[in-house]
Design an enzyme around this catalytic site. Structure first.
Site, PDB file in Angstrom:
ATOM      1  N   THR A 257     -13.843   6.272  -1.863  1.00  0.00           N
ATOM      2  CA  THR A 257     -12.527   6.792  -2.247  1.00  0.00           C
ATOM      3  C   THR A 257     -12.128   6.183  -3.589  1.00  0.00           C
ATOM      4  O   THR A 257     -12.276   4.978  -3.798  1.00  0.00           O
ATOM      5  CB  THR A 257     -11.462   6.459  -1.194  1.00  0.00           C
ATOM      6  OG1 THR A 257     -11.831   7.065   0.051  1.00  0.00           O
ATOM      7  CG2 THR A 257     -10.097   7.020  -1.614  1.00  0.00           C
ATOM      8  N   PHE A 259      -9.122   5.346  -6.123  1.00  0.00           N
ATOM      9  CA  PHE A 259      -7.682   5.092  -6.134  1.00  0.00           C
ATOM     10  C   PHE A 259      -7.211   4.921  -7.576  1.00  0.00           C
ATOM     11  O   PHE A 259      -7.961   4.427  -8.425  1.00  0.00           O
ATOM     12  CB  PHE A 259      -7.347   3.820  -5.356  1.00  0.00           C
ATOM     13  CG  PHE A 259      -7.625   3.899  -3.881  1.00  0.00           C
ATOM     14  CD1 PHE A 259      -6.599   4.141  -2.984  1.00  0.00           C
ATOM     15  CD2 PHE A 259      -8.913   3.724  -3.387  1.00  0.00           C
ATOM     16  CE1 PHE A 259      -6.853   4.194  -1.612  1.00  0.00           C
ATOM     17  CE2 PHE A 259      -9.176   3.778  -2.028  1.00  0.00           C
ATOM     18  CZ  PHE A 259      -8.138   4.023  -1.141  1.00  0.00           C
TER      19      PHE A 259
END
Length: 374
Positions: A257, A259
């Site tokens: 992921t 960010f």
């Protein structure tokens, strides 16, 4: 023209800077805040039919003391109170032990994390000086883009000052002493459940959706559930006193992921390390106009790392005259682009100056160091 472009597009216009300097509060009025959301009695949520309903569990002795954990911020909590804390405060959506908190701690290992109920609350916490920065997910290698946060980037005036790439290790967590064959249900965020489909299908128990992986772990722990498990992080197991029954249960072993780190003010771009620039723009109507817009980067050997399009909410449809069939209606799009170049480089300045010839709107969302670690 390129330098003029930077002055107009670079984070704040000259007018905005002059207004800010005249109106910004003094340092004494902008001290860090006391977080009112640290409560002595945590209201625990129960899951009924995949939805959350408020309950309390008085009298139950938890195997780990959870009463001192912070309650996530809501819009109603965003009031400013003075405090002398010197730690950098990082807001994020979710509970303690969520992957967003893991990303915040990777970027700022000694930070004080500020859990928030919603993505927008994390933005507002920074805007109202309850936190110095926010860390929010923008895309996942399995689930794709988080469109809500793209929309919020445009709605708010925070600036991207960094990025964090976090490998996601999804774990199956349960109370100490609970065996995997005792489980009757598994709780987690819908995406965490979806990307663990193969493992959970073999487990063969019902899945229940909650808003956050950290909340799933907290709910199992605080309610003393011996027939339920949570899909969450190893840190969530440490925070809530759970055992790890299985690790890396995601379908794809490389689940990452990305960010974004957001702040009230931009950072000064440099050329001594790899930088990335994020922009958003709209284009005039016409044949090949998107090709021309993207060509301004190719002509200067600037690598594009991300292209995302979102319909404009305030003006979703564009009416275009067509000589053959009359008026045609098309979606009107915003284009979000990340490219590998610093705004300190003339080629990046020239590219945005060239892009202005085709763009009806153009805004630099941030210029920030690239995360080259995993």
């Amino acid at each position: 023209m390129a330098l003029k472009c930077v002055a107009l597009l670079g984070w704040r216009s000259e007018y905005e800077y002059s207004w800010w300097n005249r109106n910004k509060p003094s340092k004494s009025n902008l001290a860090p805040v006391t977080i009112r959301w640290f409560s002595r009695q945590r209201s625990i949520n129960s899951v009924q039919g995949g939805k959350v309903a408020a309950t309390h569990n008085h009298g139950r002795k938890f195997h780990k003391d959870l009463t001192s954990l912070p309650k996530p911020l809501t819009v109603a909590d965003l009031s400013v109170t003075l405090d002398d804390s010197s730690k950098v405060r990082i807001s994020f959506k979710g509970m303690l032990g969520s992957y967003s908190e893991d990303a915040a701690l990777k970027a700022y290992p000694k930070c004080e994390t500020v859990p928030c109920d919603e993505f927008e609350d994390a933005f507002k916490a920074v805007e109202l000086w309850l936190a110095e920065k926010a860390v929010l997910p923008i895309e996942n290698s399995s689930g794709g883009s988080i469109h809500r946060n793209y929309d919020l980037l445009l709605r708010h005036r925070l600036h991207i000052v960094g990025e964090v790439q976090l490998p996601v290790n999804l774990c199956l967590l349960a109370l100490p002493g609970v065996r995997i064959e005792q489980l009757k249900r598994v709780l987690s965020h819908p995406q965490a459940l979806a990307v663990s489909d193969i493992f959970l299908c073999k487990l063969g128990v019902p899945r229940e959706n909650v808003d956050d992986t950290g909340f799933a772990a907290q709910y199992v722990a605080s309610n003393g559930l011996r027939d339920a498990a949570a899909v969450a992080s190893i840190r969530a197991a440490e925070v809530y006193g759970l055992n790890v029954l299985a690790e890396k249960i995601q379908d794809d072993s490389d689940n990452i992921t990305r960010f974004l780190v957001l702040a009230r003010d931009p950072i000064i771009p440099r050329t001594d390390k790899p930088f990335k620039t994020s922009i958003v723009f709209t284009l005039e109507e016409g044949p090949g106009i998107l090709f021309k817009a993207l060509a301004v980067f190719a002509l200067r050997d600037i690598n594009l790392t991300k292209i995302e399009s979102r319909p404009q909410r305030k003006r979703p449809l564009r009416v275009v005259d067509d000589s053959n069939t009359g008026a045609a209606r098309y979606f009107d799009y915003l284009f979000y682009i990340d490219f590998e170049a610093s705004m300190a480089e003339p080629r990046a300045q020239n590219a945005l100056g060239h892009l202005q010839e085709f763009a009806t709107f153009l805004r630099v969302l941030g210029c920030y160091p690239m995360d080259t670690t995993l």
